[in-house]
Design a protein around this motif. Structure first.
Motif: not given
Length: 443
Positions: A54-60, A187-193, A202-204, A255-262
């Motif tokens: 999940p994006l929050s965990q990727a940021i952490i 073209n995307s909503d941040f909450s959706t991404v 899957a990662l931890t 890069a993580a956000i771009l990956a999730k969006a695309t």
């Protein structure tokens, strides 16, 4: 061009401290660090985080992993800034003259090998990009040769050329990444991404932190190769945090956000999908160039300690030529396991010289190099123990996979080496001081 002018261009103080008048501010050092850190492998890692967390965990994970790397780099960088010497020379104080030769050879061969591996990847990827953008097929081997020449050229000149290239490349790479992020998110909503489903392995958070540390642990350990140009230890520390903690974390998160969006982990493929063909071409060339010339540069610094009468510039040309020819020959597929083995031996070196430096700061001066032991058996033994720990915590097939500590084998090796060396150096200092006091009383 006269011989003196040629020497001035390639003068890099590989066998002596960098003079204070040639030292750099933290800002210029940070640019060099960023140039070495921002590579296709960094964006691919960020993409993997986006696909597997999940994006929050990727940021952490990004912040924690890069913070630990920044601390490693800062500790090692302080020694480089204090002495003005490269990693291979710094290790001589703790491991002895012959121990330093072993360090130099391991670092040189490992980084020279990774230079060739990255060059091979560069040629294959650039071939695909040119074909996609311009519908022109350029043989990957020809691109390998062209890339090898360019990367060898900047490493041949040394720090000055690497700095100049980074000053151009880093801002361009930053603009391209931020512009890509802006275009995707328009073209995307941040909450959706942020709540997008996982699409990769899957990662931890713990595993992700380990992957981040492992990706650049060797680069942090050989920090003195860069930080020897720092004006002060403060400049070395700040540049380490700007490069690793700020720069690397931002690249991973974008890069993580771009990956999730695309749902795509490859930054070049994302740019091609956005219609930025030339931008994809530019980011590929600059990202690999600014990273790979650092590999060759540090490799040549290592070789220069062993081959004392050969100019570093010449060692760079020889290493670059051999590395390029090996990439053209395609022999690196069988060489990678050996490079992984060598790379596991490098992190303990940092733990040893940092642990020893903290207890013997006055010893770490260029004028004392002539008085160092030929070999320091205790430190060599610590190197062996810490390296064994690294292999024991590395999963098969590259290691034994017997147990885990932090999850990052390179970090494990650094910590073990640092703790053991710090204790040994502290104990030896106390014993020496006790002997001095005893002799004084006897007198």
């Amino acid at each position: 061009m006269t011989n003196k002018q040629d020497q001035a261009i390639t003068k890099d103080y590989e066998r002596e401290p960098v003079p204070l008048e040639h030292r750099k501010s933290w800002l210029k050092l940070s640019i060099v660090w960023l140039g070495g850190i921002v590579a296709l492998s960094a964006t691919a890692l960020g993409g993997a985080l986006g696909g597997g967390l999940p994006l929050s965990q990727a940021i952490i994970a990004s912040f924690v992993g890069t913070f630990i790397l920044a601390i490693l780099s800062a500790l090692c960088g302080v020694v480089g800034a204090k002495t003005g010497l490269s990693t291979s020379f710094v290790s001589m104080f703790a491991l002895g003259r012959y121990g330093s030769y072993a360090v130099s050879i391991i670092i040189a061969i490992a980084l020279f090998g990774w230079f060739g591996v990255q060059l091979d990847i560069f040629g294959a990827t650039l071939h695909n990009v040119i074909l996609s953008v311009f519908n022109v097929s350029v043989h990957p081997k020809l691109l390998v040769v062209i890339g090898g020449i360019c990367m060898t050229l900047t490493a041949f000149i040394g720090y000055k050329a690497i700095e100049k290239l980074s000053l151009v490349a880093v801002p361009l790479l930053a603009v391209l990444l931020i512009a890509s992020l802006g275009k995707v998110m328009s073209n995307s909503d941040f909450s959706t991404v942020a709540n997008a489903p996982l699409f990769g392995d899957a990662l931890t958070v713990g595993l992700s932190v380990s992957l981040i540390i492992g990706s650049l642990a060797t680069g942090a350990i050989i920090g003195p190769d860069i930080s020897r140009y720092a004006r002060s230890t403060k400049d070395a520390v700040i540049s380490s945090f700007v490069g690793f903690f700020v720069g690397f974390s931002i690249v991973l998160i974008i890069a993580a956000i771009l990956a999730k969006a695309t749902t795509e982990v490859d930054i070049v493929a994302i740019m091609l999908g956005l219609g930025w063909g030339s931008a994809a071409l530019l980011i590929l060339i600059l990202a690999q160039w600014t990273t790979n010339d650092n590999n060759l540069y540090s490799s040549a610094l290592g070789f220069s300690v062993v081959f004392k009468k050969v100019p570093k510039s010449m060692l760079t040309v020889v290493a670059g030529t051999i590395g390029t020819l090996m990439a053209v020959g395609g022999i690196y597929d069988n060489f990678i396991p050996f490079l992984i083995f060598l790379s596991a031996l490098i992190p303990p070196i940092g733990g040893i010289y940092v642990g020893d430096f903290l207890n013997n700061r006055s010893k770490y001066q260029f004028s004392n190099l002539s008085n160092v032991k030929n070999i320091n058996l205790v430190s060599i033994a610590i190197w062996g123990i810490a390296s064994f720990v690294a292999f024991s915590t590395t999963p098969s097939p590259n290691g034994f996979g017997w147990f885990t500590l932090t999850g990052a084998s390179g970090f494990d090796a650094f910590l073990v080496a640092f703790i053991l060396q710090f204790i040994v150096s502290k104990t030896l200092n106390k014993n020496e001081q006790a002997d001095i006091e005893l002799k004084a009383k006897g007198a």
